[in-house]
Design a protein around this motif. Sequence first.
Motif, PDB file in Angstrom:
ATOM      1  N   SER A   1       3.928  13.540 -47.958  1.00  0.00           N
ATOM      2  CA  SER A   1       3.072  14.249 -48.722  1.00  0.00           C
ATOM      3  C   SER A   1       1.848  14.406 -48.430  1.00  0.00           C
ATOM      4  O   SER A   1       0.993  13.936 -47.813  1.00  0.00           O
ATOM      5  N   LEU A   2       1.222  15.403 -49.043  1.00  0.00           N
ATOM      6  CA  LEU A   2      -0.319  15.634 -48.661  1.00  0.00           C
ATOM      7  C   LEU A   2      -0.911  14.619 -49.538  1.00  0.00           C
ATOM      8  O   LEU A   2      -0.835  14.522 -50.958  1.00  0.00           O
ATOM      9  N   PHE A   3      -1.997  13.843 -48.678  1.00  0.00           N
ATOM     10  CA  PHE A   3      -2.628  12.578 -49.185  1.00  0.00           C
ATOM     11  C   PHE A   3      -4.153  13.330 -49.273  1.00  0.00           C
ATOM     12  O   PHE A   3      -4.556  13.590 -48.224  1.00  0.00           O
ATOM     13  N   ARG A   4      -4.861  12.904 -50.448  1.00  0.00           N
ATOM     14  CA  ARG A   4      -6.206  13.319 -50.216  1.00  0.00           C
ATOM     15  C   ARG A   4      -7.048  12.110 -50.768  1.00  0.00           C
ATOM     16  O   ARG A   4      -6.720  11.167 -51.265  1.00  0.00           O
ATOM     17  N   ASN A   5      -8.263  12.043 -50.025  1.00  0.00           N
ATOM     18  CA  ASN A   5      -9.394  11.044 -50.331  1.00  0.00           C
ATOM     19  C   ASN A   5     -10.742  11.740 -50.555  1.00  0.00           C
ATOM     20  O   ASN A   5     -11.640  11.911 -49.934  1.00  0.00           O
ATOM     21  N   ASP A   6     -10.489  12.201 -52.005  1.00  0.00           N
ATOM     22  CA  ASP A   6     -11.737  12.867 -52.503  1.00  0.00           C
ATOM     23  C   ASP A   6     -13.044  12.405 -52.360  1.00  0.00           C
ATOM     24  O   ASP A   6     -13.990  12.847 -52.052  1.00  0.00           O
ATOM     25  N   ALA A   7     -13.043  10.911 -52.508  1.00  0.00           N
ATOM     26  CA  ALA A   7     -14.432  10.246 -52.505  1.00  0.00           C
ATOM     27  C   ALA A   7     -14.916  10.152 -51.178  1.00  0.00           C
ATOM     28  O   ALA A   7     -16.109  10.376 -50.923  1.00  0.00           O
ATOM     29  N   LEU A   8     -14.150   9.721 -50.146  1.00  0.00           N
ATOM     30  CA  LEU A   8     -14.286   9.800 -48.995  1.00  0.00           C
ATOM     31  C   LEU A   8     -14.872  11.192 -48.402  1.00  0.00           C
ATOM     32  O   LEU A   8     -16.045  11.446 -47.671  1.00  0.00           O
ATOM     33  N   ALA A   9     -14.285  12.267 -48.663  1.00  0.00           N
ATOM     34  CA  ALA A   9     -14.631  13.527 -48.316  1.00  0.00           C
ATOM     35  C   ALA A   9     -15.940  13.936 -49.081  1.00  0.00           C
ATOM     36  O   ALA A   9     -16.965  14.610 -48.242  1.00  0.00           O
ATOM     37  N   ARG A  10     -16.316  13.543 -50.209  1.00  0.00           N
ATOM     38  CA  ARG A  10     -17.689  13.690 -50.845  1.00  0.00           C
ATOM     39  C   ARG A  10     -18.763  12.894 -49.970  1.00  0.00           C
ATOM     40  O   ARG A  10     -19.945  13.564 -49.908  1.00  0.00           O
ATOM     41  N   THR A  11     -18.364  11.461 -49.848  1.00  0.00           N
ATOM     42  CA  THR A  11     -19.266  10.938 -48.789  1.00  0.00           C
ATOM     43  C   THR A  11     -19.802  11.505 -47.416  1.00  0.00           C
ATOM     44  O   THR A  11     -21.033  11.661 -47.221  1.00  0.00           O
ATOM     45  N   TYR A  12     -18.950  11.944 -46.770  1.00  0.00           N
ATOM     46  CA  TYR A  12     -19.291  12.552 -45.570  1.00  0.00           C
ATOM     47  C   TYR A  12     -19.925  13.868 -45.728  1.00  0.00           C
ATOM     48  O   TYR A  12     -20.810  14.245 -45.080  1.00  0.00           O
ATOM     49  N   ALA A  13     -19.511  14.723 -46.920  1.00  0.00           N
ATOM     50  CA  ALA A  13     -20.078  16.015 -47.223  1.00  0.00           C
ATOM     51  C   ALA A  13     -21.560  15.724 -47.576  1.00  0.00           C
ATOM     52  O   ALA A  13     -22.583  16.511 -47.022  1.00  0.00           O
ATOM     53  N   ARG A  14     -21.757  14.670 -48.196  1.00  0.00           N
ATOM     54  CA  ARG A  14     -23.266  14.288 -48.630  1.00  0.00           C
ATOM     55  C   ARG A  14     -23.925  14.072 -47.256  1.00  0.00           C
ATOM     56  O   ARG A  14     -25.352  14.334 -47.284  1.00  0.00           O
ATOM     57  N   ILE A  15     -23.589  13.344 -46.491  1.00  0.00           N
ATOM     58  CA  ILE A  15     -24.144  13.035 -45.294  1.00  0.00           C
ATOM     59  C   ILE A  15     -24.380  14.078 -44.514  1.00  0.00           C
ATOM     60  O   ILE A  15     -25.578  14.415 -43.880  1.00  0.00           O
TER      61      ILE A  15
ATOM     62  N   ARG B   1     -24.740  17.309 -45.665  1.00  0.00           N
ATOM     63  CA  ARG B   1     -25.857  17.930 -46.402  1.00  0.00           C
ATOM     64  C   ARG B   1     -27.240  17.356 -46.046  1.00  0.00           C
ATOM     65  O   ARG B   1     -28.196  17.978 -46.044  1.00  0.00           O
ATOM     66  N   GLU B   2     -27.353  15.999 -45.965  1.00  0.00           N
ATOM     67  CA  GLU B   2     -28.637  15.274 -45.587  1.00  0.00           C
ATOM     68  C   GLU B   2     -29.196  15.740 -44.347  1.00  0.00           C
ATOM     69  O   GLU B   2     -30.478  15.831 -44.074  1.00  0.00           O
ATOM     70  N   SER B   3     -28.113  15.796 -43.466  1.00  0.00           N
ATOM     71  CA  SER B   3     -28.638  15.805 -42.124  1.00  0.00           C
ATOM     72  C   SER B   3     -29.007  17.511 -41.915  1.00  0.00           C
ATOM     73  O   SER B   3     -29.776  17.772 -41.300  1.00  0.00           O
ATOM     74  N   GLU B   4     -28.530  18.272 -42.741  1.00  0.00           N
ATOM     75  CA  GLU B   4     -28.682  19.567 -42.560  1.00  0.00           C
ATOM     76  C   GLU B   4     -30.180  19.907 -42.905  1.00  0.00           C
ATOM     77  O   GLU B   4     -30.699  21.179 -42.683  1.00  0.00           O
ATOM     78  N   ALA B   5     -30.667  19.127 -43.478  1.00  0.00           N
ATOM     79  CA  ALA B   5     -32.122  19.451 -44.212  1.00  0.00           C
ATOM     80  C   ALA B   5     -33.054  19.271 -42.766  1.00  0.00           C
ATOM     81  O   ALA B   5     -34.234  19.587 -43.143  1.00  0.00           O
ATOM     82  N   LYS B   6     -32.679  18.755 -41.678  1.00  0.00           N
ATOM     83  CA  LYS B   6     -33.637  18.526 -40.641  1.00  0.00           C
ATOM     84  C   LYS B   6     -33.518  19.622 -39.609  1.00  0.00           C
ATOM     85  O   LYS B   6     -32.184  20.283 -39.472  1.00  0.00           O
ATOM     86  N   PRO B   7     -34.394  20.250 -38.991  1.00  0.00           N
ATOM     87  CA  PRO B   7     -34.384  21.360 -38.189  1.00  0.00           C
ATOM     88  C   PRO B   7     -33.699  21.067 -36.721  1.00  0.00           C
ATOM     89  O   PRO B   7     -32.879  21.994 -36.274  1.00  0.00           O
ATOM     90  N   THR B   8     -33.658  20.150 -36.222  1.00  0.00           N
ATOM     91  CA  THR B   8     -33.240  19.902 -34.728  1.00  0.00           C
ATOM     92  C   THR B   8     -32.111  18.951 -34.810  1.00  0.00           C
ATOM     93  O   THR B   8     -31.696  18.213 -35.824  1.00  0.00           O
ATOM     94  N   ARG B   9     -31.421  19.273 -33.798  1.00  0.00           N
ATOM     95  CA  ARG B   9     -29.894  18.544 -33.761  1.00  0.00           C
ATOM     96  C   ARG B   9     -30.224  16.861 -33.891  1.00  0.00           C
ATOM     97  O   ARG B   9     -29.646  16.208 -34.393  1.00  0.00           O
ATOM     98  N   ALA B  10     -31.333  16.620 -32.948  1.00  0.00           N
ATOM     99  CA  ALA B  10     -31.455  15.259 -32.890  1.00  0.00           C
ATOM    100  C   ALA B  10     -31.942  14.570 -34.307  1.00  0.00           C
ATOM    101  O   ALA B  10     -31.726  13.346 -34.661  1.00  0.00           O
ATOM    102  N   GLN B  11     -32.807  15.450 -34.818  1.00  0.00           N
ATOM    103  CA  GLN B  11     -33.093  15.018 -36.160  1.00  0.00           C
ATOM    104  C   GLN B  11     -32.090  14.876 -37.401  1.00  0.00           C
ATOM    105  O   GLN B  11     -32.032  14.214 -38.105  1.00  0.00           O
ATOM    106  N   LYS B  12     -31.130  15.952 -37.208  1.00  0.00           N
ATOM    107  CA  LYS B  12     -29.981  15.888 -38.102  1.00  0.00           C
ATOM    108  C   LYS B  12     -29.087  14.524 -37.901  1.00  0.00           C
ATOM    109  O   LYS B  12     -28.522  14.070 -38.770  1.00  0.00           O
ATOM    110  N   ILE B  13     -28.767  14.310 -36.525  1.00  0.00           N
ATOM    111  CA  ILE B  13     -28.088  13.133 -36.388  1.00  0.00           C
ATOM    112  C   ILE B  13     -28.902  11.821 -36.884  1.00  0.00           C
ATOM    113  O   ILE B  13     -28.116  10.815 -37.383  1.00  0.00           O
ATOM    114  N   GLY B  14     -30.137  11.709 -36.684  1.00  0.00           N
ATOM    115  CA  GLY B  14     -31.061  10.651 -37.087  1.00  0.00           C
ATOM    116  C   GLY B  14     -31.021  10.753 -38.777  1.00  0.00           C
ATOM    117  O   GLY B  14     -30.693   9.403 -39.216  1.00  0.00           O
ATOM    118  N   ALA B  15     -30.925  11.638 -39.308  1.00  0.00           N
ATOM    119  CA  ALA B  15     -30.710  11.746 -40.741  1.00  0.00           C
ATOM    120  C   ALA B  15     -29.371  11.036 -41.296  1.00  0.00           C
ATOM    121  O   ALA B  15     -29.437  10.441 -42.275  1.00  0.00           O
TER     122      ALA B  15
END
Length: 606
Positions: free
Chosen positions: A182-196, A198-212
């Motif tokens: 059956s299709l199983f979802r983990n909404d909380a983990l999806a939100r955790t990674y989505a927030r990470i 979003r916080e990374s996207e606030a930085k301009p360069t690839r290296a800075q995104k990864i650092g964030a």
Amino acid sequence: MFTTRPEIRGTFGVVASTHWIASAVGMAILERGGNAFDAAVAMGFTLQIVEPHLCGPGGDLPAIFYSARTKKVEVLCAQGPTPAKATIAHYKAEGLNLVPGSGLLATVVPGAFDGWMKLLKDHGTMTPRDVLEPAIHYARTGHPVLPRVSGEIARLADFFKAEWPTSAATWLVNGAAPEPLSLFRNDALARTYARIVRESEAKPTRAQKIGAARRAFSKGFVAEAIDKYLRRANVMDASGERHKGVLTGDDMAKWSASYDTPASVDHHGWTLCKTGFWGQGPVLLQTLKLVEKADLGKMAPDGPDFVHTVTEALKLAFADREAYYGDPNFVKVPGDILLSEKYAVERRKLIGDKASHELRPGVIPGFERQVAHAVPDAAGKGAAGGLGVGEPTMGHLAGRKLAASGAAKTARAADTVHLDVIDRWGNMVSCTPSGGWLQSSPIVPGLGFALNSRAQMFWLEEGLPCSLAPGKRPRTTLSPSLALRDGEPAMVFGTPGGDQQDQWQASLFLRHVHHGLNLQESIDMPLFHTAHFPASFYPRGSKPGHLLVEESFDDETIEELRRRGHNLEVAPAWSAGRLTAAEKGEDGVLRAAATPRLMQAYAIGR
């Protein structure tokens, strides 16, 4: 032979992993222009979603890789160390003689996330969004839950409801285990990674995104949630008692993943590279040294001479693991001696016609007291089962009789995953992520994942190579491999399986090198392993003289092994090991293979 499906071939890239969805994600990343490192990272995060009983975001990660840019083979150590408060005195004061196999006292600093991001930053080309999007998709919209995952959740459902309510809220659907496929979802983990992301996207360069992204996990909202939960949580673990953890946000903030130089040995035109002595990888290197003078090529690859010779060499190498291996930042490990020809010459003399039932480490000058202390103590350890007991891949072969109630009812193992990637530019990556299993620890509220139980690798006695100490890396069993042929990077391979990892890999590698079998043939042949030495996982028991063989060995081989004195355990066919491998042939063609065992692994190439 025993081949059930063909070896995969390609020139663009090849991937292999222990789950078909992760393999598909890896190939998709390569087809989008990503390299082997991008693909490996995306696969690693996806495996956390589709095989949650085998790995998770709170787990750990060793990787071994070759970079076509740097022309170097390196080891990524994303094995987190113990917390500052993880002292033998504290655990003894809790009434413990062994570190529990589950729960909060078994937790070390989570290493996998930082390790994946470091690999992405230094060797990949993509952003956190690129590599996390597949995992977020499958966590948010669902994935077909494996029957083994459903069964594991069903087995633990009552325990989750009674003792780990956050796990019940995450893994149960309307109070019961999800239906298989059956299709199983983990909404909380999806939100955790989505927030990470979003916080990374606030930085301009690839290296800075990864650092964030790294800061969000180790110093930001993820670490804050873990710290807050562990300050108050007091949960049931494998000891049958409730305990509070010792990990803090400060422990997480002070650690980051790092690179190591691999240990290696030469063997019949090949050079095999493994992790250092903080892991068990050198066991396979020592085994290769011990069998180097044996004429393996003249032994049938599924015959009694081959099985006996390799098994007896493995017993000697694992005995040395107990006596000498540990975090080199804390203990002196005579690695150069252990991998030397002079040492191997003397050790080879101990391999006879009969199976050994003794634990026989070598005694290196200057280490006499350590050996005398370590081996009798280690050999005598072991306790009754309990929650989270044992090592995961082989849980289906454990044959344990579970108690009817309490923590012992949950006494079956969780596990590990593996992936291998080679891209068109010649980059090669082999990774064995593990830890943070759904069985290991309660879900951290709001994050959707559990912490690891890797501290169970430690002994609660002073003076041993693996004695518990703050800031120390556990002697992990995670053991990816990379091999060079005539000095050129050629092959990556590995398997889940705890103490069995380097044993099953020995079969694959030796059959490939000495018998000319291709990757799929080498994987599909009957497998074997021994539990002769003390186990790395709680409750740390051993079975002197033990040898497990798949019943697909012929009757004559099985009877001959019995005659030679092995305490034989005959397992069902296709039940041992989850090997995958990828190789760049001398003709330039890329090849990959994955085990048919458990029907989850997959290799893809084009």
